[in-house]
Design an enzyme around this catalytic site. Structure first.
Site, PDB file in Angstrom:
ATOM      1  N   ASP A 128      77.168 -13.806 -25.551  1.00 14.07           N
ATOM      2  CA  ASP A 128      77.506 -12.981 -26.720  1.00 14.07           C
ATOM      3  C   ASP A 128      76.845 -11.608 -26.578  1.00 14.07           C
ATOM      4  OD1 ASP A 128      74.923 -13.776 -27.237  1.00 14.07           O
ATOM      5  OD2 ASP A 128      75.291 -14.430 -29.306  1.00 14.07           O
ATOM      6  N   ASP A 145      79.077 -18.737 -24.708  1.00 18.38           N
ATOM      7  CA  ASP A 145      78.118 -18.665 -25.809  1.00 18.38           C
ATOM      8  C   ASP A 145      78.791 -18.961 -27.140  1.00 18.38           C
ATOM      9  OD1 ASP A 145      75.389 -18.221 -25.720  1.00 18.38           O
ATOM     10  OD2 ASP A 145      75.585 -16.067 -25.351  1.00 18.38           O
ATOM     11  N   GLU A 175      71.817 -21.030 -29.397  1.00 22.60           N
ATOM     12  CA  GLU A 175      70.416 -20.625 -29.500  1.00 22.60           C
ATOM     13  C   GLU A 175      69.651 -21.494 -30.493  1.00 22.60           C
ATOM     14  OE1 GLU A 175      70.098 -16.429 -30.331  1.00 22.60           O
ATOM     15  OE2 GLU A 175      71.380 -15.895 -28.632  1.00 22.60           O
ATOM     16  N   GLU A 182      64.144 -17.538 -22.611  1.00 23.46           N
ATOM     17  CA  GLU A 182      64.205 -16.069 -22.637  1.00 23.46           C
ATOM     18  C   GLU A 182      62.924 -15.491 -23.232  1.00 23.46           C
ATOM     19  OE1 GLU A 182      67.773 -14.233 -24.182  1.00 23.46           O
ATOM     20  OE2 GLU A 182      66.837 -12.242 -24.180  1.00 23.46           O
TER      21      GLU A 182
HETATM   22  O1  KIV Z   1      74.237 -13.457 -24.294  1.00 23.19           O
HETATM   23  C1  KIV Z   1      73.730 -13.514 -23.168  1.00 23.19           C
HETATM   24  O2  KIV Z   1      74.128 -12.821 -22.231  1.00 23.19           O
HETATM   25  C2  KIV Z   1      72.629 -14.459 -22.977  1.00 23.19           C
HETATM   26  C3  KIV Z   1      71.899 -14.427 -21.681  1.00 23.19           C
HETATM   27  C4  KIV Z   1      71.295 -13.140 -21.384  1.00 23.19           C
HETATM   28  C5  KIV Z   1      70.974 -15.563 -21.535  1.00 23.19           C
HETATM   29  O3  KIV Z   1      72.352 -15.214 -23.852  1.00 23.19           O
END
Ligand code: KIV
Length: 262
Positions: free
Chosen positions: A46, A85, A117, A180
């Site tokens: 995302d 995501d 997340e 992260e």
């Molecule tokens: O949204 C994203 O690109 C991510 C990664 C950087 C782990 O969550």
């Protein structure tokens, strides 16, 4: 080209201590490029809210937009594991919403797995989505969808909480976890304690794999580049020069030349 990457492939790689490579892609040409280079996992992050849509956070990204980008990426990929995501508010409202939205990313988008997340607070959601037959990658530590709760994009240092979150998402059935923005020693400890592969971004070298945003790696953005990014190219500078040269050529009559005419 080697055989397609599956979740068991990733577990074997962790067992053997082979590092897993992971990059984002948001459209067909970049997904093709990344896949052809043999990257093991492609994430439709995302983060497209930041690097493609020009938002200052990932919060405005919608389910329809994620499905749209996931379709483009899936169409291009022949080898890598495609993970999409789940955007902000697509899994927080209810378990049935979460399952339905994860299902859209797989069924309409063509993803092999979804990412969401959160740690202990989303373990019931992870359990429900995996229970519906959809593989889930968890994401703990600095979780950009909680930017306001965290008071900014801050490194997360609460070792006890991070370890508890990692163990919870593993127990809930996640097949992998993104770590992260956490100190390297905590990431190393989590990686050693978990059976599932850890994928780091700003979490040091001991994770089982690494992920970066493709636009950051290629130097295609002039947004703030975090400390954990290594830029392997400066494509934005090259693209600027190309566009400026084109404009100058058109204006002084150098383009089109005879070779471009019918
Ligand atoms: O949204 C994203 O690109 C991510 C990664 C950087 C782990 O969550």
């Amino acid at each position: 080209m080697t055989s397609p990457i599956t979740i068991p492939t990733l577990f074997k790689m962790k067992e053997k201590g082979e590092k897993i490579t992971n990059l984002t892609a948001y459209d067909y040409p970049f997904a093709r490029l990344v896949d052809e280079c043999g990257i093991h996992m492609i994430l439709i992050g995302d983060s497209l809210g930041n690097v493609v849509q020009g938002h200052s956070s990932t919060l405005p990204v919608t389910m329809d937009e994620m499905v749209y980008h996931t379709k483009m990426v899936s169409r291009a990929v022949q080898h890598a594991l495609v993970i999409a995501d789940m955007p902000f508010m697509s899994y927080q409202i209810s378990i049935s919403d979460a399952i339905a939205n994860a299902g859209r990313l797989v069924k309409e988008g063509g993803a092999a797995a979804v990412k969401l997340e959160g740690g202990a607070s989303v373990s019931a959601v992870i359990r429900a989505i995996t229970g519906a037959g959809i593989s889930v990658q968890a994401h703990i530590g600095l979780t950009p969808q909680s930017v306001h709760q965290m008071g900014g994009y801050r490194v997360q240092r609460d070792e006890e909480r991070l370890l508890a979150d990692a163990l919870e998402v593993e127990a809930a059935g996640a097949f992998s976890v993104v770590l992260e923005g956490i100190p390297s020693d905590i990431a190393a400890l989590i990686t050693q304690k978990l059976k599932i592969p850890t994928i780091g971004i700003g979490a040091g070298p001991s994770c089982d794999g690494q992920v970066l945003v493709i636009h950051d790696l290629l130097g295609m953005t002039d947004r703030h580049i975090p400390k954990f990014v290594k830029q392997y190219a400066r494509l934005l500078d090259q693209a600027r020069t190309a566009v400026q040269t084109y404009a100058a050529d058109v204006q002084c009559g150098n383009f089109p030349g005879k070779e471009h005419c019918y």
